[in-house]
Scaffold this active site. Structure first.
Site, mmCIF file in Angstrom:
data_model
loop_
_atom_site.group_PDB
_atom_site.id
_atom_site.type_symbol
_atom_site.label_atom_id
_atom_site.label_comp_id
_atom_site.label_asym_id
_atom_site.label_seq_id
_atom_site.Cartn_x
_atom_site.Cartn_y
_atom_site.Cartn_z
ATOM 1 N N ASP A 1 0.832 -1.200 0.000
ATOM 2 C CA ASP A 1 0.000 0.000 0.000
ATOM 3 C C ASP A 1 0.873 1.259 0.000
ATOM 4 O O ASP A 1 1.840 1.343 0.767
ATOM 5 C CB ASP A 1 -0.883 -0.014 1.253
ATOM 6 C CG ASP A 1 -1.925 1.081 1.233
ATOM 7 O OD1 ASP A 1 -2.723 1.122 0.288
ATOM 8 O OD2 ASP A 1 -1.938 1.913 2.170
ATOM 9 N N GLU B 1 1.690 -0.665 -5.085
ATOM 10 C CA GLU B 1 0.769 0.406 -5.458
ATOM 11 C C GLU B 1 1.583 1.689 -5.384
ATOM 12 O O GLU B 1 1.878 2.185 -4.296
ATOM 13 C CB GLU B 1 -0.411 0.488 -4.488
ATOM 14 C CG GLU B 1 -1.409 1.548 -4.939
ATOM 15 C CD GLU B 1 -2.010 2.384 -3.828
ATOM 16 O OE1 GLU B 1 -3.077 2.955 -4.033
ATOM 17 O OE2 GLU B 1 -1.396 2.486 -2.740
HETATM 18 C C1 BGC Z 1 -5.401 2.338 -0.607
HETATM 19 C C2 BGC Z 1 -6.547 3.143 -0.157
HETATM 20 C C3 BGC Z 1 -6.206 3.720 1.203
HETATM 21 C C4 BGC Z 1 -4.872 4.457 1.190
HETATM 22 C C5 BGC Z 1 -4.344 4.677 2.559
HETATM 23 C C6 BGC Z 1 -4.404 3.456 -0.792
HETATM 24 O O1 BGC Z 1 -3.602 3.504 -1.704
HETATM 25 O O2 BGC Z 1 -5.613 1.592 -1.761
HETATM 26 O O3 BGC Z 1 -7.744 2.427 -0.130
HETATM 27 O O4 BGC Z 1 -7.192 4.628 1.567
HETATM 28 O O5 BGC Z 1 -3.917 3.747 0.494
HETATM 29 O O6 BGC Z 1 -3.911 3.486 3.131
#
Ligand code: BGC
Length: 574
Positions: free
Chosen positions: A223, A294
């Protein structure tokens, strides 16, 4: 003809195939709270997933990615983790999670979990200890605490903004009862950022990785992978850090001027050392474990930096999410992504939707030239959605991405053609963006509505009771039950495409050659070695298909050998 330099895959031994299964895998994203609710509390759970494993396996995917399932106050739907080594009680137990991992493996599915290293919950024991311990303590050094500016330290330490709106700083009350330091939260106030310069933080996450790898997890989605390292001097972002998160421009908020050189918190070079360490941990397992980042960064080249040898294996490619439905743009985007990934020997991971982005049926159902302001959340645009058109384009889009070299991530419900729910009642919205934007940005709940499994029932088969968000009644026709009974449904298109992708040796890894379509900038055609052609039309007028046998098309084809507008076809041409 234009050849893209995607290298031929090496001949694969069985062991190598087991080691690099991820290079062309199709992974199904399970947004656990909205997948299937076994106990009627309105939230999906581990038992719900277990009961639906046969459905996922029958879809024909290779792997699952489960969004955070850890104990959490759920201030950001589980991305606020209070304990990284347990399961949220509403979702299940460690024991049921273990059963799920084992059963998925038995069904031939890999299991990816979600690790949230940028921040914890403010209810994590480390954070409560940090607040209690006071300034200068080792406990505070695990987070980013700083004195405020101005008289009495009443102003935040700098101009950084929360991705969800407002300042990224919150003041705490010191143990003596007086207003104290401020802590950084790039997301919600209940998500304090960790200090990745702290050795204990680094060691803790290596231990968390091992905890789940030892239980059979095949890998992790990381994340906010681009956010962990911060400039220790905490300089202002400048260019109006305040405007970096202008409410109403979701992509702008996520990217937050990420293209600035030397941005104080996005995509800093120091993050790469962290992932080189993690790679060593993953490689110490047999078979090695996988990472998918991500990372919202400024370019494909910047993304590829995460994927250099001995760093991460894969990262989501969000370029199709940002691109309009226009053949020229899609081709240019795919070419850039493929070239940047090839340069580091990594496969592209194509994405059309996820839990943060308006569902692509809806994105493609909006006027494509009006998508400029907010490509991730076009539902803030006043333009009405043409669901029929969006669905037709979504059918073509999945044939496009499944025919490209690399892997694909599917978001639960896209195989049913679910649209964004654009009109959820305001009093039900739970995304922190809604509150933090002063009720100006609705946030991401519209893509998180529970799945419809049946034509009838309190929550269309999601569970015995209403789900945490209501489904539109017309979703009865988009339920698994309804679509299974309809050979022309989106569900069957996904099943057919995924079956062919497994059967046809031309698909998955390997090179791609673009074919020119003179006079038609609304058509995209490419071939894969071994006699496979994919044709996608984003225009209106029919286009002649090349000679060959059509093995799949997104719409029924006329007898005259043409492909209608907003459609795609796969052909075997030898
Ligand atoms: C996740 C989100 C989240 C954020 C904070 C993002 O990139 O996919 O759903 O709100 O990270 O953790």
């Amino acid at each position: 003809m234009t050849t893209v330099t995607t290298p031929e895959p090496l001949p694969r031994t069985a062991a190598a195939a087991e080691h690099d299964w991820w290079r062309d895998a199709v992974t199904y994203q399970l947004y656990i709270r909205s997948f299937a609710d076994s106990d009627g509390d309105g939230l999906g759970d581990v038992e719900g997933i277990r009961s639906r494993l046969p459905y996922i396996a029958a879809l024909g995917v290779d792997a699952l990615w489960i969004n955070p399932w850890y104990p959490s106050p759920q201030a950001d739907a589980g991305y606020d983790v209070a304990d990284y080594r347990a399961i949220h009680p509403a979702f299940g137990t460690l024991e049921s999670a273990q059963k799920l991992i084992d059963e998925a493996h038995d069904a031939g599915l890999k299991v990816l979990l979600d690790i949230v290293p940028n921040h914890t919950s403010d209810e994590h024991p480390w954070f409560t200890a940090a607040v209690a311990a006071g300034p200068g303590s080792p406990e505070r050094d695990r987070y980013v605490f700083r004195p405020g500016q101005g008289p009495g330290g009443d102003e935040p330490p700098n101009d950084w903004r929360s991705v969800f709106g407002g300042t990224a700083w919150q003041r705490v009350t010191d143990p003596d009862g007086r207003p104290g330091e401020w802590y950084l939260h790039l997301f919600d106030v209940k998500q304090p950022d960790l200090n990745w310069a702290n050795a204990e933080v680094r060691a803790e996450f290596v231990d968390v990785l091992r905890f789940w790898f030892d239980r059979g997890a095949d890998g992790f989605r990381i994340d906010v992978a681009h956010g962990l390292a911060k400039d220790p001097m905490l300089p202002d972002v400048g260019v109006g850090g305040g405007e970096a998160s202008t409410v109403g421009h979701e992509e702008e908020k996520i990217l937050g001027h990420v293209d600035l050189e030397d941005h104080p918190y996005w995509d800093r070079p120091e993050v790469h050392e962290i992932y080189a360490d993690w790679r060593r941990v993953a490689d110490s397992y047999d078979p090695p474990r996988l990472f998918v980042a991500e990372a919202w960064v400024a370019s494909s080249e910047k993304l590829a930096a995460y994927l250099r040898p001995a760093h991460l294996h894969t990262a989501f490619d969000f370029e199709f999410v940002r691109a309009p439905w226009a053949a020229g743009k899609l081709r240019a985007t795919a070419t850039t992504s493929l070239a940047a990934h090839d340069a580091v020997g990594a496969p592209v991971m194509w994405v059309l939707s996820n839990h943060d982005i308006a569902r692509h049926v809806t994105r493609y159902g909006k006027p494509q030239d009006a998508r400029g302001t907010d490509p991730l959340h076009p539902y803030d645009d006043a333009a009405p959605t043409d669901i029929g058109l969006g669905t037709r384009r979504a059918r073509a889009a999945i044939l496009l991405v499944l025919a490209l070299p690399g892997g694909v991530y599917l978001y639960q419900g896209e195989e049913l053609g679910l649209p964004e729910v654009e009109d959820l009642p305001e009093d039900l919205l739970q995304d922190p963006t809604w509150e933090r934007s002063g009720h100006r940005v609705r946030g991401r709940d519209g893509c998180r509505v529970p799945l419809p499994w049946a034509r009838n029932g309190e929550s269309l088969g999601f569970g015995p009771n209403p789900g945490w968000l209501p489904q539109p009644p017309e979703w009865a026709h988009l339920s698994v039950e309804a679509e299974e009974a309809d050979r022309g449904s989106m569900l069957w298109l996904y099943r057919d495409a995924l079956r062919l992708r497994r059967e046809l040796p031309q698909l998955g890894g390997g090179p791609l050659t673009w074919a020119d379509t003179p006079g038609r900038d609304d058509v995209l055609t490419f071939t894969r070695p071994g006699g496979f052609t994919c044709v996608v039309s984003t225009g209106r007028a029919p286009v002649a298909l090349p000679a060959g046998r059509v093995v799949l098309s997104s719409v029924p084809l006329p007898a005259d050998g043409t492909l209608p507008g907003d459609a795609a076809a796969w052909l075997l041409t030898t």
